[in-house]
Design an enzyme around this catalytic site. Structure first.
Site, mmCIF file in Angstrom:
data_model
loop_
_atom_site.group_PDB
_atom_site.id
_atom_site.type_symbol
_atom_site.label_atom_id
_atom_site.label_comp_id
_atom_site.label_asym_id
_atom_site.label_seq_id
_atom_site.Cartn_x
_atom_site.Cartn_y
_atom_site.Cartn_z
ATOM 1 N N HIS A 14 0.834 -1.201 0.000
ATOM 2 C CA HIS A 14 0.000 0.000 0.000
ATOM 3 C C HIS A 14 0.866 1.247 0.000
ATOM 4 O O HIS A 14 2.077 1.191 0.174
ATOM 5 C CB HIS A 14 -0.988 0.002 1.187
ATOM 6 C CG HIS A 14 -0.406 0.377 2.508
ATOM 7 N ND1 HIS A 14 -1.177 0.722 3.593
ATOM 8 C CD2 HIS A 14 0.875 0.483 2.930
ATOM 9 C CE1 HIS A 14 -0.397 1.009 4.619
ATOM 10 N NE2 HIS A 14 0.848 0.873 4.255
ATOM 11 N N HIS A 39 5.027 0.055 -0.477
ATOM 12 C CA HIS A 39 5.806 -0.879 0.353
ATOM 13 C C HIS A 39 4.827 -1.945 0.835
ATOM 14 O O HIS A 39 3.610 -1.801 0.668
ATOM 15 C CB HIS A 39 6.435 -0.149 1.546
ATOM 16 C CG HIS A 39 5.399 0.508 2.400
ATOM 17 N ND1 HIS A 39 4.835 1.709 2.062
ATOM 18 C CD2 HIS A 39 4.769 0.088 3.516
ATOM 19 C CE1 HIS A 39 3.906 2.008 2.951
ATOM 20 N NE2 HIS A 39 3.832 1.038 3.848
ATOM 21 N N HIS A 80 -1.467 -10.590 -1.319
ATOM 22 C CA HIS A 80 -0.509 -10.354 -2.405
ATOM 23 C C HIS A 80 -1.038 -9.353 -3.447
ATOM 24 O O HIS A 80 -0.720 -9.445 -4.632
ATOM 25 C CB HIS A 80 -0.068 -11.676 -3.066
ATOM 26 C CG HIS A 80 0.899 -12.433 -2.202
ATOM 27 N ND1 HIS A 80 0.517 -13.038 -1.027
ATOM 28 C CD2 HIS A 80 2.229 -12.652 -2.328
ATOM 29 C CE1 HIS A 80 1.574 -13.614 -0.481
ATOM 30 N NE2 HIS A 80 2.624 -13.388 -1.232
ATOM 31 N N GLU A 124 -0.843 -4.135 11.388
ATOM 32 C CA GLU A 124 0.273 -4.127 10.429
ATOM 33 C C GLU A 124 1.434 -4.939 10.980
ATOM 34 O O GLU A 124 2.280 -5.398 10.252
ATOM 35 C CB GLU A 124 0.742 -2.697 10.165
ATOM 36 C CG GLU A 124 -0.173 -1.960 9.220
ATOM 37 C CD GLU A 124 0.343 -0.574 8.874
ATOM 38 O OE1 GLU A 124 -0.272 0.057 7.997
ATOM 39 O OE2 GLU A 124 1.318 -0.118 9.483
HETATM 40 NI NI NI Z 1 2.493 1.067 5.457
#
Ligand code: NI
Length: 145
Positions: A14, A39, A80, A124
């Site tokens: 993203h 990234h 992915h 994340e």
């Molecule tokens: Ni990020």
């Protein structure tokens, strides 16, 4: 009340940026996540369903049922992929974990037939997680109470 939880993970790319801001302003707002060429992250997802035991089965909801919904409706769509361009339900949305949690909630909540969706957590990494538990009560309702 019981809370039944499943976990899943996906890898995706993203870039966090607002088109109306300069590169410098986006960096100030989003840090490294504003990197112009994007990234990747390894995302962790937790989906929780609340309910009572069905005496006929001894379960609130079958784990497999939640897992299959999460796999087909979310993981298969985002794993992915580039979240800024590849995923129809993310189009036009800044791909923060907050927005992902809200969108995943909206996708899953009408599909849960036994119990009700309790929360969706997107991380994340293990140290950066956001939990969405549905829309906040209307302001007027808060004022009444
Ligand atoms: Ni990020």
């Amino acid at each position: 009340m019981f809370i039944v939880k499943i976990r899943a993970s996906y890898s995706a790319a993203h870039r966090l940026c607002r088109e109306d801001l300069s590169e410098e302003a986006n960096y100030a707002l989003y840090g490294k996540c504003s990197n112009p060429n994007g990234h990747g992250h390894n995302y962790d997802l937790e989906v929780a369903v609340a309910g009572e035991i069905d005496p006929a089965t001894g379960m609130v909801i079958n784990f497999c049922e939640i897992q299959q919904l999460v796999d087909s409706l979310i993981i298969d769509q985002v794993d992915h992929k580039n979240l800024n361009v590849d995923v129809a339900f993310m189009r036009g949305v800044i791909p923060t974990v907050e927005n992902m949690a809200r969108i995943f909630w909206d996708i899953l909540t009408p599909r849960i037939r036994n119990g009700r969706l309790h929360h969706v957590t997107v991380g994340e990494r293990n140290s950066n997680m956001v939990t969405y538990a549905g829309p906040s009560p209307a302001r007027s309702k808060l004022a009444d109470s």
